[in-house]
Design an enzyme around this catalytic site. Sequence first.
Site, PDB file in Angstrom:
ATOM      1  NE  ARG A  20      41.099  84.888  19.997  1.00 23.46           N
ATOM      2  CZ  ARG A  20      41.429  83.673  19.769  1.00 23.46           C
ATOM      3  NH1 ARG A  20      40.440  82.642  20.158  1.00 23.46           N
ATOM      4  NH2 ARG A  20      42.527  83.547  19.204  1.00 23.46           N
ATOM      5  CG  ASP A  21      44.196  81.955  22.111  1.00 22.56           C
ATOM      6  OD1 ASP A  21      43.245  80.894  22.727  1.00 22.56           O
ATOM      7  OD2 ASP A  21      45.218  81.702  21.753  1.00 22.56           O
ATOM      8  CG  HIS A 212      49.680  81.557  18.828  1.00 22.26           C
ATOM      9  ND1 HIS A 212      48.595  82.465  19.188  1.00 22.26           N
ATOM     10  CD2 HIS A 212      49.488  80.752  20.082  1.00 22.26           C
ATOM     11  CE1 HIS A 212      47.813  82.072  20.222  1.00 22.26           C
ATOM     12  NE2 HIS A 212      48.412  81.135  20.688  1.00 22.26           N
ATOM     13  CG  HIS A 214      48.960  76.600  22.970  1.00 21.71           C
ATOM     14  ND1 HIS A 214      47.607  76.679  23.360  1.00 21.71           N
ATOM     15  CD2 HIS A 214      48.977  77.767  22.216  1.00 21.71           C
ATOM     16  CE1 HIS A 214      46.863  77.259  22.684  1.00 21.71           C
ATOM     17  NE2 HIS A 214      47.436  78.027  21.836  1.00 21.71           N
ATOM     18  CB  CYS A 245      42.630  74.836  21.585  1.00 19.51           C
ATOM     19  SG  CYS A 245      41.189  74.597  20.387  1.00 19.51           S
ATOM     20  CG  ASN A 254      47.864  80.644  24.570  1.00 17.46           C
ATOM     21  OD1 ASN A 254      47.878  80.526  23.302  1.00 17.46           O
ATOM     22  ND2 ASN A 254      46.743  81.392  25.082  1.00 17.46           N
TER      23      ASN A 254
END
Length: 317
Positions: A20-21, A212, A214, A245, A254
Amino acid sequence: MASRINGFPEQAVITEVGPRDGLQSEPGFVPTDDKIALIRALIDAGLRRFEVTSFVSPRAVPQMRDAAEVMAVFRDRDDLHLTALVPNARGAEAAIEAGVDAMVLFASASESHNLKNVNRSRAESLQGFAKIARLAEGSDVHLQGAIATAFGCPFEGNVDVQAVVDQAKAYRDLGMDYITLGDTTGMATPALVAERVGALRSFLPETDLALHFHNTRGVGLACAYAGLSLGVTHYESSIGGLGGCPFVPRATGNVATEDLVYLCHESGVETGTDLGRLIDAAHLAERIVGRELPGQIMKAGPRLQTASMDSVRTANG
């Protein structure tokens, strides 16, 4: 596996967010079969928790238009925990119908980033979440909360720790007992990790906390190390370092799952995964998106991977 560092947990639980991300910002549509193949490779490597997709408008995020199709392949596997990001009640209805285990609701600790990211104020986002919570009450689907820009905002700079605590309390009041602190902008530092984890544990000791990170400024793994030293056991990462993002200037990917696993294993923390197979999955992800990914272990290999002396030239002189 190496001996465990004092104070570190025995195990770390990793949620793979690459499907997803990681893929949501890819400019070209990744075929559904490729997404499924990548998830299968990650399962073969031992991962069991996935942020599989998001149930959003296909016009807003065309990459996720096959959300229900991807979920249908894996929904009946009892050994997997499958979550999906949902932005509104319509997405929640679709996610529940698709059979997700949990819906991830996200808002920013920063007002300006929330406006850029979802075109809503933070208050408006929370009002929408209340509708989703009511939908979830009549199902077996849990709610998880994600706090974006928990360590800093690209438009406002520092984000006050109280704003993060207040957001987490609002999530708790909506019935969420699992909250992720998202380093959306890559502005986290080990000191900020210690501050925010400490604050949330003081105010919400019963809440499961996930981190989470990055790697925008090269300290993503240092922040994970800080989390491990504080005993945090839940982490989110993306295979190969996919993602970033789209509403953050100069954003990069990430923390790579295989890099995070390498850090854990070399620190004596078990993850239930096979590093070699994760490296293979990272190379598969690279082939799928058609470009080099930023993960480091996929390039260098594990620490004790050796080469023949004949494979390297001998210095002259």
